[in-house]
Design a protein around this motif. Structure first.
Motif, PDB file in Angstrom:
ATOM      1  N   ILE A   1       0.838  -1.206   0.000  1.00 14.74           N
ATOM      2  CA  ILE A   1       0.000   0.000   0.000  1.00 14.74           C
ATOM      3  C   ILE A   1       0.869   1.250   0.000  1.00 14.74           C
ATOM      4  O   ILE A   1       0.634   2.193  -0.768  1.00 14.74           O
ATOM      5  N   LYS A   2       1.884   1.257   0.850  1.00 13.71           N
ATOM      6  CA  LYS A   2       2.785   2.408   0.931  1.00 13.71           C
ATOM      7  C   LYS A   2       3.512   2.620  -0.395  1.00 13.71           C
ATOM      8  O   LYS A   2       3.616   3.747  -0.893  1.00 13.71           O
ATOM      9  N   GLN A   3       4.006   1.547  -0.982  1.00 16.70           N
ATOM     10  CA  GLN A   3       4.708   1.649  -2.249  1.00 16.70           C
ATOM     11  C   GLN A   3       3.774   2.078  -3.373  1.00 16.70           C
ATOM     12  O   GLN A   3       4.186   2.825  -4.275  1.00 16.70           O
ATOM     13  N   GLY A   4       2.522   1.603  -3.338  1.00 15.48           N
ATOM     14  CA  GLY A   4       1.567   1.978  -4.372  1.00 15.48           C
ATOM     15  C   GLY A   4       1.308   3.475  -4.385  1.00 15.48           C
ATOM     16  O   GLY A   4       1.293   4.118  -5.449  1.00 15.48           O
ATOM     17  N   LYS A   5       1.097   4.043  -3.223  1.00 19.53           N
ATOM     18  CA  LYS A   5       0.886   5.491  -3.121  1.00 19.53           C
ATOM     19  C   LYS A   5       2.131   6.256  -3.573  1.00 19.53           C
ATOM     20  O   LYS A   5       2.033   7.285  -4.250  1.00 19.53           O
ATOM     21  N   ALA A   6       3.299   5.736  -3.187  1.00 22.26           N
ATOM     22  CA  ALA A   6       4.556   6.396  -3.563  1.00 22.26           C
ATOM     23  C   ALA A   6       4.783   6.357  -5.071  1.00 22.26           C
ATOM     24  O   ALA A   6       5.237   7.328  -5.671  1.00 22.26           O
ATOM     25  N   ALA A   7       4.458   5.222  -5.700  1.00 22.87           N
ATOM     26  CA  ALA A   7       4.632   5.106  -7.146  1.00 22.87           C
ATOM     27  C   ALA A   7       3.750   6.105  -7.883  1.00 22.87           C
ATOM     28  O   ALA A   7       4.182   6.756  -8.845  1.00 22.87           O
ATOM     29  N   ALA A   8       2.498   6.236  -7.436  1.00 25.53           N
ATOM     30  CA  ALA A   8       1.587   7.201  -8.069  1.00 25.53           C
ATOM     31  C   ALA A   8       2.125   8.619  -7.934  1.00 25.53           C
ATOM     32  O   ALA A   8       2.090   9.408  -8.890  1.00 25.53           O
ATOM     33  N   ALA A   9       2.629   8.939  -6.758  1.00 23.92           N
ATOM     34  CA  ALA A   9       3.189  10.276  -6.543  1.00 23.92           C
ATOM     35  C   ALA A   9       4.422  10.503  -7.411  1.00 23.92           C
ATOM     36  O   ALA A   9       4.618  11.598  -7.977  1.00 23.92           O
ATOM     37  N   SER A  10       5.265   9.483  -7.533  1.00 19.39           N
ATOM     38  CA  SER A  10       6.476   9.612  -8.352  1.00 19.39           C
ATOM     39  C   SER A  10       6.132   9.878  -9.812  1.00 19.39           C
ATOM     40  O   SER A  10       6.802  10.664 -10.491  1.00 19.39           O
ATOM     41  N   ILE A  11       5.091   9.220 -10.293  1.00 16.45           N
ATOM     42  CA  ILE A  11       4.706   9.375 -11.705  1.00 16.45           C
ATOM     43  C   ILE A  11       4.303  10.807 -12.026  1.00 16.45           C
ATOM     44  O   ILE A  11       4.571  11.310 -13.119  1.00 16.45           O
ATOM     45  N   VAL A  12       3.678  11.499 -11.075  1.00 22.52           N
ATOM     46  CA  VAL A  12       3.280  12.893 -11.325  1.00 22.52           C
ATOM     47  C   VAL A  12       4.366  13.871 -10.907  1.00 22.52           C
ATOM     48  O   VAL A  12       4.158  15.087 -10.925  1.00 22.52           O
ATOM     49  N   GLY A  13       5.528  13.356 -10.509  1.00 20.72           N
ATOM     50  CA  GLY A  13       6.661  14.218 -10.212  1.00 20.72           C
ATOM     51  C   GLY A  13       6.762  14.711  -8.790  1.00 20.72           C
ATOM     52  O   GLY A  13       7.534  15.629  -8.489  1.00 20.72           O
ATOM     53  N   THR A  14       5.993  14.109  -7.884  1.00 23.82           N
ATOM     54  CA  THR A  14       6.065  14.497  -6.475  1.00 23.82           C
ATOM     55  C   THR A  14       7.144  13.676  -5.769  1.00 23.82           C
ATOM     56  O   THR A  14       7.192  12.460  -5.908  1.00 23.82           O
ATOM     57  N   GLN A  15       7.992  14.349  -5.016  1.00 20.54           N
ATOM     58  CA  GLN A  15       9.044  13.642  -4.293  1.00 20.54           C
ATOM     59  C   GLN A  15       8.435  12.827  -3.165  1.00 20.54           C
ATOM     60  O   GLN A  15       7.578  13.302  -2.421  1.00 20.54           O
ATOM     61  N   THR A  16       8.854  11.586  -3.052  1.00 17.37           N
ATOM     62  CA  THR A  16       8.286  10.703  -2.046  1.00 17.37           C
ATOM     63  C   THR A  16       9.363   9.768  -1.509  1.00 17.37           C
ATOM     64  O   THR A  16      10.488   9.737  -2.029  1.00 17.37           O
ATOM     65  N   GLU A  17       9.041   9.026  -0.476  1.00 18.65           N
ATOM     66  CA  GLU A  17      10.011   8.112   0.126  1.00 18.65           C
ATOM     67  C   GLU A  17       9.283   6.961   0.797  1.00 18.65           C
ATOM     68  O   GLU A  17       8.235   7.155   1.426  1.00 18.65           O
ATOM     69  N   VAL A  18       9.819   5.769   0.630  1.00 14.58           N
ATOM     70  CA  VAL A  18       9.324   4.597   1.343  1.00 14.58           C
ATOM     71  C   VAL A  18      10.487   4.031   2.145  1.00 14.58           C
ATOM     72  O   VAL A  18      11.457   3.539   1.587  1.00 14.58           O
ATOM     73  N   ASP A  19      10.391   4.139   3.451  1.00 15.83           N
ATOM     74  CA  ASP A  19      11.437   3.663   4.350  1.00 15.83           C
ATOM     75  C   ASP A  19      10.841   2.542   5.201  1.00 15.83           C
ATOM     76  O   ASP A  19       9.904   2.768   5.961  1.00 15.83           O
ATOM     77  N   LEU A  20      11.385   1.349   5.059  1.00 18.13           N
ATOM     78  CA  LEU A  20      10.844   0.185   5.751  1.00 18.13           C
ATOM     79  C   LEU A  20      11.532  -0.090   7.089  1.00 18.13           C
ATOM     80  O   LEU A  20      11.283  -1.121   7.710  1.00 18.13           O
ATOM     81  N   THR A  21      12.371   0.843   7.539  1.00 24.30           N
ATOM     82  CA  THR A  21      13.142   0.618   8.764  1.00 24.30           C
ATOM     83  C   THR A  21      12.245   0.268   9.948  1.00 24.30           C
ATOM     84  O   THR A  21      12.546  -0.646  10.722  1.00 24.30           O
ATOM     85  N   PHE A  22      11.153   1.002  10.091  1.00 26.46           N
ATOM     86  CA  PHE A  22      10.280   0.787  11.249  1.00 26.46           C
ATOM     87  C   PHE A  22       8.946   0.144  10.849  1.00 26.46           C
ATOM     88  O   PHE A  22       7.914   0.399  11.474  1.00 26.46           O
ATOM     89  N   MET A  23       9.005  -0.697   9.815  1.00 30.01           N
ATOM     90  CA  MET A  23       7.821  -1.496   9.472  1.00 30.01           C
ATOM     91  C   MET A  23       7.534  -2.452  10.623  1.00 30.01           C
ATOM     92  O   MET A  23       8.381  -3.267  10.995  1.00 30.01           O
ATOM     93  N   PRO A  24       6.362  -2.358  11.250  1.00 27.04           N
ATOM     94  CA  PRO A  24       6.088  -3.227  12.407  1.00 27.04           C
ATOM     95  C   PRO A  24       5.913  -4.684  12.008  1.00 27.04           C
ATOM     96  O   PRO A  24       5.353  -4.992  10.952  1.00 27.04           O
ATOM     97  N   VAL A  25       6.421  -5.572  12.840  1.00 29.47           N
ATOM     98  CA  VAL A  25       6.169  -7.006  12.683  1.00 29.47           C
ATOM     99  C   VAL A  25       5.010  -7.338  13.611  1.00 29.47           C
ATOM    100  O   VAL A  25       5.088  -7.103  14.817  1.00 29.47           O
ATOM    101  N   VAL A  26       3.926  -7.855  13.043  1.00 26.39           N
ATOM    102  CA  VAL A  26       2.691  -8.058  13.800  1.00 26.39           C
ATOM    103  C   VAL A  26       2.216  -9.497  13.647  1.00 26.39           C
ATOM    104  O   VAL A  26       2.256 -10.064  12.557  1.00 26.39           O
ATOM    105  N   ALA A  27       1.778 -10.081  14.741  1.00 28.58           N
ATOM    106  CA  ALA A  27       1.138 -11.393  14.695  1.00 28.58           C
ATOM    107  C   ALA A  27      -0.152 -11.317  15.501  1.00 28.58           C
ATOM    108  O   ALA A  27      -0.132 -10.974  16.685  1.00 28.58           O
ATOM    109  N   HIS A  28      -1.287 -11.645  14.860  1.00 28.30           N
ATOM    110  CA  HIS A  28      -2.584 -11.626  15.541  1.00 28.30           C
ATOM    111  C   HIS A  28      -2.794 -12.945  16.284  1.00 28.30           C
ATOM    112  O   HIS A  28      -3.757 -13.679  16.061  1.00 28.30           O
ATOM    113  N   THR A  29      -1.868 -13.222  17.172  1.00 23.71           N
ATOM    114  CA  THR A  29      -2.015 -14.375  18.062  1.00 23.71           C
ATOM    115  C   THR A  29      -2.924 -13.966  19.217  1.00 23.71           C
ATOM    116  O   THR A  29      -3.443 -12.858  19.250  1.00 23.71           O
TER     117      THR A  29
END
Length: 480
Positions: free
Chosen positions: A327-355
């Motif tokens: 989802i994050k990359q999809g929004k970023a790709a759309a923004a990049s295509i219209v020339g808007t500067q964007t960034e996707v940083d996965l450093t703090f992507m949460p690891v989640v388990a619905h246990t």
């Protein structure tokens, strides 16, 4: 097959209607682009139809069923809780249909053209779309590939057996297994083990090699304890030997961590599989698109591939195969295509388990911090000391925080317990803003609430947590 004689022109084409694909489509439409989305199966992709949503329906049902004893103590319900698996399956189907319909409506409201069919590249700026006997050709200015990934069938599954289940199959069963063997240690395997154990299956978890559970070591120990409490048998650090099938059951044999040969027989076997990008049938490889060593599409910070007009997002780019990333990359790709500067940083992507209870891990674990030589403070607050957890009967688990003792900047936040998933967004924000201990201590917190645990655990870094017994003889908050 009827082949379209004229190549139709399109502004932006997106191949794949999963979370990344439809998010990219809607964002691109919001930014003024004319968007065409091509999907050969159901909108919502594997996440909505076979993965994220079905699994969370089962996890939600299991969590509610686990509350029976507490509800009785509140005077709610009867001494016996009835569980109807067929109703759960119908509920799952209804939820999937409802969400899929919602996605389709959003696309329609954003004037996104949806074309059904299988897309194949004919050149670097032209694709063909096959739908039954119809074959149409489209040229494009820009294109986003969001076709996701597929499971790699494990070697131990030589032929189709309804008792041998992969991640896209297990939530389609028509009954709860009598004895489910779960082979794997990722969040998918842990969610399956946790949910099915509560829903009535006898569950055994087998973890290969030296991998171990994927969280901070303190969380791993607590999750192991809670699995044992629910009578989930865990076999860790095993060396797999063989699988044998009979009409009655499936048997696996392995060498345990005690260096003994052990055998488990179950009615069903689930295996966490590796995944491969859905690339081959697209035909883009023959046009020289650059791939990673693992065979995924290589992209830059703008989600752009080595072919300037083609972008790629989600599983097909490798890395964490999570809907949130797509989802994050999809929004970023759309923004990049219209020339808007964007960034996707996965450093703090949460690891989640619905246990049951859920687990969340963001940032450095205690071991990570030690390995890179940080001088750290570590604090852990048990939810048993939280007033709201006591009220709701959800006292299992804790929150753990790792802080740099020199800068007082928070390095990692980990939680196992009720509310962990909902609080994970705050955890991510704190780490993204390089929050210091005082940034968490200063604000007001609703009382009573699970959120107070975050305040308590950070106050505990300096020995000032109110609802934790005073530490005796030695200060455990500073760990070098």
């Amino acid at each position: 097959m009827v082949v379209g004689e004229i190549s139709q022109e399109r502004n932006l084409i997106i191949i794949g209607g999963g979370p990344g694909g439809y998010s990219a489509a809607i964002r691109a439409a919001q930014l003024g682009l004319t968007v065409t989305l091509i999907e050969q199966a159901d909108m919502g992709g594997g996440c909505l139809n076979n993965g994220c949503i079905p699994s969370k329906v089962f996890a939600h049902a299991a969590a509610k069923l686990s509350e029976t004893a507490h509800l009785n103590s509140l005077g709610i319900g009867s001494s016996e809780m009835i569980f109807d698996f067929q109703k759960l399956s119908s509920y799952k189907t209804n939820i999937i249909n409802q969400l899929r319909s919602g996605v389709e409506s959003l696309c329609k409201e954003n004037k996104i053209e949806i074309i059904r069919g299988k897309a194949t590249f004919l050149s670097v700026d032209k694709i063909g779309v096959e739908n039954g006997h119809q074959f149409d050709i489209y040229t494009f200015e820009q294109l986003i590939i969001a076709t996701g990934s597929n499971p790699i069938t494990p070697d131990v599954r030589k032929e189709k057996d309804p008792r041998f289940l992969l991640s896209h199959e297990i939530y389609k069963m028509d009954k709860i297994p009598e004895h489910l063997i779960v082979r794997g240690q990722d969040y998918i395997a842990l969610e399956i083990a946790s949910s099915f154990a509560v829903l009535g299956a006898h569950v055994s978890v087998v973890i290969d090699g030296k991998i171990g559970l994927p969280f901070d070591e303190s969380l791993n120990k607590e999750l192991t304890r809670l699995f044992k409490k629910r009578k989930i048998k865990m076999y860790k650090e095993v060396d797999f030997i063989a699988k044998h099938e009979t009409e009655e059951d499936i048997t696996i044999t392995f060498i345990s961590d005690r260096n003994e040969v052990e055998t488990i027989s179950g009615s069903h076997l689930f295996v966490s599989e590796k995944r491969k990008p859905n690339l081959e049938e697209l035909g883009i490889i023959r046009f020289g698109i650059e791939l990673t060593e693992e065979g995924f599409i290589k992209i830059d910070k703008d989600m752009q591939s080595s072919i300037p007009s083609i972008y790629a997002i989600g599983d097909i780019t490798g890395g964490p195969m999570l809907a949130g990333k797509a989802i994050k990359q999809g929004k970023a790709a759309a923004a990049s295509i219209v020339g808007t500067q964007t960034e996707v940083d996965l450093t703090f992507m949460p690891v989640v388990a619905h246990t049951i209870p859920p687990v969340v891990s963001v940032g450095l674990t205690e071991q990570n911090a030690r390995d890179i030589g940080l001088d750290i403070r570590v604090s852990q607050f048990a939810l048993g000391g939280n007033g709201y957890a006591t009220i709701t009967g959800k006292k299992d688990g804790f929150i753990k925080v790792i802080s740099d003792s020199t800068t007082e900047i928070i390095q990692g936040i980990h939680m196992i317990g009720e509310g962990a998933v909902e609080m994970s967004g705050s955890f991510v924000q704190l780490l993204e803003m390089a929050a210091k201990e005082e940034d968490i201590i200063f604000p007001h917190y609703a009382h009573p609430g699970y959120n107070e645990g975050l305040l308590e655990v950070v106050e505990g870094l300096v020995g000032q947590a109110i609802h934790t017994s005073p530490m005796k003889k030695k200060d455990l908050t500073k760990i070098s």
